[in-house]
Design an enzyme around this catalytic site. Sequence first.
Site, PDB file in Angstrom:
ATOM      1  N   GLU A 226      40.723 -12.400   2.465  1.00 15.46           N
ATOM      2  CA  GLU A 226      39.295 -12.630   2.223  1.00 15.46           C
ATOM      3  C   GLU A 226      39.016 -12.425   0.735  1.00 15.46           C
ATOM      4  OE1 GLU A 226      36.479 -10.666   4.837  1.00 15.46           O
ATOM      5  OE2 GLU A 226      34.820 -11.061   3.480  1.00 15.46           O
ATOM      6  N   ARG A 304      29.791  -1.518   7.550  1.00 12.87           N
ATOM      7  CA  ARG A 304      30.071  -1.879   8.941  1.00 12.87           C
ATOM      8  C   ARG A 304      30.562  -0.663   9.733  1.00 12.87           C
ATOM      9  NH1 ARG A 304      30.300  -6.402  12.345  1.00 12.87           N
ATOM     10  NH2 ARG A 304      30.007  -8.063  10.836  1.00 12.87           N
ATOM     11  N   GLU A 707      37.373 -10.784  15.983  1.00 17.90           N
ATOM     12  CA  GLU A 707      37.624  -9.371  15.724  1.00 17.90           C
ATOM     13  C   GLU A 707      37.453  -8.428  16.916  1.00 17.90           C
ATOM     14  OE1 GLU A 707      34.887  -9.900  12.344  1.00 17.90           O
ATOM     15  OE2 GLU A 707      36.151  -8.431  11.337  1.00 17.90           O
TER      16      GLU A 707
HETATM   17  N1  MTE Z   1      43.793 -14.850  14.448  1.00 19.08           N
HETATM   18  C1  MTE Z   1      44.903 -15.331  13.855  1.00 19.08           C
HETATM   19  N2  MTE Z   1      45.827 -15.943  14.604  1.00 19.08           N
HETATM   20  N3  MTE Z   1      45.114 -15.178  12.516  1.00 19.08           N
HETATM   21  C2  MTE Z   1      44.204 -14.535  11.715  1.00 19.08           C
HETATM   22  O1  MTE Z   1      44.411 -14.414  10.510  1.00 19.08           O
HETATM   23  N4  MTE Z   1      42.045 -13.325  11.609  1.00 19.08           N
HETATM   24  C3  MTE Z   1      41.073 -12.532  12.362  1.00 19.08           C
HETATM   25  C4  MTE Z   1      40.594 -13.297  13.597  1.00 19.08           C
HETATM   26  N5  MTE Z   1      41.722 -13.796  14.333  1.00 19.08           N
HETATM   27  C5  MTE Z   1      43.017 -14.005  12.324  1.00 19.08           C
HETATM   28  C6  MTE Z   1      42.848 -14.222  13.713  1.00 19.08           C
HETATM   29  C7  MTE Z   1      39.908 -12.146  11.586  1.00 19.08           C
HETATM   30  S1  MTE Z   1      39.999 -10.779  10.613  1.00 19.08           S
HETATM   31  C8  MTE Z   1      38.736 -12.833  11.661  1.00 19.08           C
HETATM   32  S2  MTE Z   1      37.365 -12.323  10.822  1.00 19.08           S
HETATM   33  C9  MTE Z   1      38.602 -14.049  12.477  1.00 19.08           C
HETATM   34  O2  MTE Z   1      39.813 -14.386  13.134  1.00 19.08           O
HETATM   35  C10 MTE Z   1      38.167 -15.186  11.566  1.00 19.08           C
HETATM   36  O3  MTE Z   1      38.094 -16.399  12.202  1.00 19.08           O
HETATM   37  P1  MTE Z   1      36.845 -16.876  13.086  1.00 19.08           P
HETATM   38  O4  MTE Z   1      35.610 -16.452  12.363  1.00 19.08           O
HETATM   39  O5  MTE Z   1      37.012 -18.319  13.161  1.00 19.08           O
HETATM   40  O6  MTE Z   1      36.979 -16.174  14.390  1.00 19.08           O
HETATM   41  N1  HPA Z   2      32.646  -9.074   7.762  1.00 18.00           N
HETATM   42  C1  HPA Z   2      33.649  -9.631   7.083  1.00 18.00           C
HETATM   43  N2  HPA Z   2      33.597  -9.916   5.827  1.00 18.00           N
HETATM   44  C2  HPA Z   2      32.479  -9.629   5.173  1.00 18.00           C
HETATM   45  C3  HPA Z   2      31.387  -9.038   5.808  1.00 18.00           C
HETATM   46  C4  HPA Z   2      31.477  -8.752   7.177  1.00 18.00           C
HETATM   47  O1  HPA Z   2      30.562  -8.235   7.805  1.00 18.00           O
HETATM   48  N3  HPA Z   2      30.427  -8.858   4.901  1.00 18.00           N
HETATM   49  C5  HPA Z   2      30.930  -9.320   3.744  1.00 18.00           C
HETATM   50  N4  HPA Z   2      32.166  -9.791   3.896  1.00 18.00           N
HETATM   51 MO1  MOS Z   3      37.968 -10.723   9.136  1.00 16.72          MO
HETATM   52  S1  MOS Z   3      38.368  -8.795   8.545  1.00 16.72           S
HETATM   53  O1  MOS Z   3      36.258 -10.530   8.793  1.00 16.72           O
HETATM   54  O2  MOS Z   3      38.585 -11.565   7.791  1.00 16.72           O
END
Ligand code: MTE
Ligand code: HPA
Ligand code: MOS
Length: 750
Positions: A226, A304, A707
């Site tokens: 990120e 958070r 998450e």
């Molecule tokens: N799943 C896989 N396979 N690989 C990833 O890197 N990242 C996680 C989750 N699932 C991740 C994952 C994290 S930290 C987040 S915030 C969400 O996927 C982000 O994707 P989304 O917002 O589309 O769910």
């Molecule tokens: N989640 C993940 N990434 C972020 C957030 C959050 O709530 N706020 C800023 N970056």
């Molecule tokens: Mo997920 S820790 O919000 O990339």
Amino acid sequence: MKNVDNILHTKGQSVFLDDIQLPEGLLYAAVFTSAAAHGKIKRLEVEKAKTNKGVIDILTYKSIPGENQVGGIIQDEPLLAQDEVSFIGDSIAVVVAETKAEAKRAFKDIEVEIEPLPVIVDPREAYAKGNLVAPVRTFVLGDVDNAWDQCDVIVEGRVDSGGQEHFYMEPQAAMAVPLENDGIKVYSSTQSPTVVQRTIARVLGLPMHKVEVDVRRLGGGFGGKEDQATPWAAMAALAAFNLKKPVKLTLNRHEDMVMTGKRHPYSSDFKLGLKADGTIMAYEVTFYQNAGAAADLSTAILERTLFHSTNSYHIPNVKATAASCYTNLPPFTAFRGFGGPQGMFVIESAMQKAAEKMNIKPSVIQQKNLLKEGDTFPYGMQVEDCRARRCWKEAEERYDFAKIYRDVETFNKTNKLKKKGAAVMPVCFGISFTNTALNQAGALVHVYTDGSVSVSTAAVEMGQGVNMKILRVVSHTFSIAPERVKIETTNTTRVANTSPTAASVGADMNGKAAEIACLQILERLKQVAADLLDHSNPQDIEVRDEQVYLTGQKTQLTWEKVVNDAYWKRINLSAQGFYATPGIYFDRSKEKGKPFAYHVFGTAIIQVTLDCLRGIYEVDEVHLVHDGGRSLNFLVDRGQAEGGLIQGIGWMTMEELIYSKDGRLITDNTSTYKIPDIKSTPAKVDVFFLEDAANPKAVLSSKAIGEPPFMYGIGTYFAIFNAMKAFRPKKSIYFDSPITPEKVLKFLYL
Ligand code: MTE
Ligand code: HPA
Ligand code: MOS
């Protein structure tokens, strides 16, 4: 629907960053880093190293035409060290050579003299010295100070939770290609294309329009890309910009583990007060977050932690205080759950401690205090569409908690050296970026004259299946075959000002933006169809499975025909969609607001078996009920639930980050840092998605899932502890994750 990516992955044909066709004249960059955790740079000499074979240039802070700064929220992070180094692995110089090996060979001739400064690795010590990233924050509900008198039981304690290496399969990587007129195109393995674009523009002193960032897919991010994909992309861009040659920079596993930040370790103090019947009256907690050497996303992550400090429970009197503390470790960063897991581990620990003192099952306290409709969180938001109790009840009945506990007891009575334990873990997770402004997304949809569709959004695919979900939204909205739809790379030139793909809202927000774009095109197509059918009201037109219907009657018109006619009538077949999550806000001066669009709920029950001779354990079974809304893709969501759970189990049990007192990562390779593998995966994982659980707050009634399932893994700590206590009932529980076999043995025998 089949996942197009799966077929390419299986055949090894998917293009990750390292698979991109190499451009002519490509050079390779390697990063020379600090061997000291903290010190003043007295001398830095790279001229001799430049004479090594194959070396083209060595870049230091002096080579930066713009600003030497990559800090996002707080400007405290130079791209290349200038006067000081602040952790082992801090970047000092970038060697550019014809091969990767030649670049690294030159390291030995870089001369750097560092005058040591005191090293701090413990957040409590940093706090005591006043080394804070930002002012301390406190969330307050009710009045804890006056609530203790009403309590029959009060427990206090300390909780430590360790960090966690992201261990994405694909390490950090970037490739930069110079374009005409000082432009630059950067391929980056990032969750945040715009952050990479903005930062490179700043480092190179360019307007953002000269920097194009393109992302096909990531081999995992988990939050680790990120913010922390940015420096590597900026270094590759700096080299490419200065040398006018394409430059690639990839970290190997060991470099990645040493140089990049991970989940924040926390140390916390709690005090919990309850009535004799288990009702929680008051909770006071202080979090000391180990931020590492730069702010990175620490303040947002800490926030958070505060939001999730009461997890899935209603507590009428709360005081939660949080401090982000600078240490001389790599800047810790986002990781699945974004500080939420660290907060939840503390409240769960406090409840375990209370249960121990009251001699009742922790699940009695958990269940009694579960959130219900209309309850208020310490941050002022009321729970809407609360499914906490529904998930618990569904899990309790479906999986027969009572029988699980009975079986554990029977087993423990009849076995001396093996003990079983069980624990329930409810989860409540808020969905939206806690920084309200980030809750926006864009999409660009083109329909071509053959009826095929190209979709660009701000979402980055990292294995979580967001492309699959957006594809579903588009094919559903147009009512066309999924094969007609292609999800393009994430590109800052096609979709601008992208928020990171994070906070689990990738599909929620980008799906919505894509839907909005599609609906615009569909409106225009309906008008075209109405004209073709000589019908005055386009609202009577509907596309169903690529056929045009008029007032419910099938016509001769097809999707392809209408699209083609629209083109010849000079109707715009492209649209841009924009979505901003409505109704959310947060007032930091009062620490109150409605920061989340909605919450995700769920309940897991986890069973483990402990080998009390060796200290090793197995997670036997995990059963969970998860509130997944109306799933956009059932298999993707199940994969997220299982993957998140197992990553959470890893954090709680075996993944141990050890830093020495002088700031050196000891667990710096696959041989010393253990992540869950197939052997440590529970023999059985049952995932049940709530039925009839539509969510009006997200696209096509779905719910975010990335998450929340991570936090089910927290229950594993307590399941193992319950098994340990079956072996040594008199010894009191403590809270220091991960609970490795070494720690288990110490508990059982020392
Ligand atoms: N799943 C896989 N396979 N690989 C990833 O890197 N990242 C996680 C989750 N699932 C991740 C994952 C994290 S930290 C987040 S915030 C969400 O996927 C982000 O994707 P989304 O917002 O589309 O769910
Ligand atoms: N989640 C993940 N990434 C972020 C957030 C959050 O709530 N706020 C800023 N970056
Ligand atoms: Mo997920 S820790 O919000 O990339």
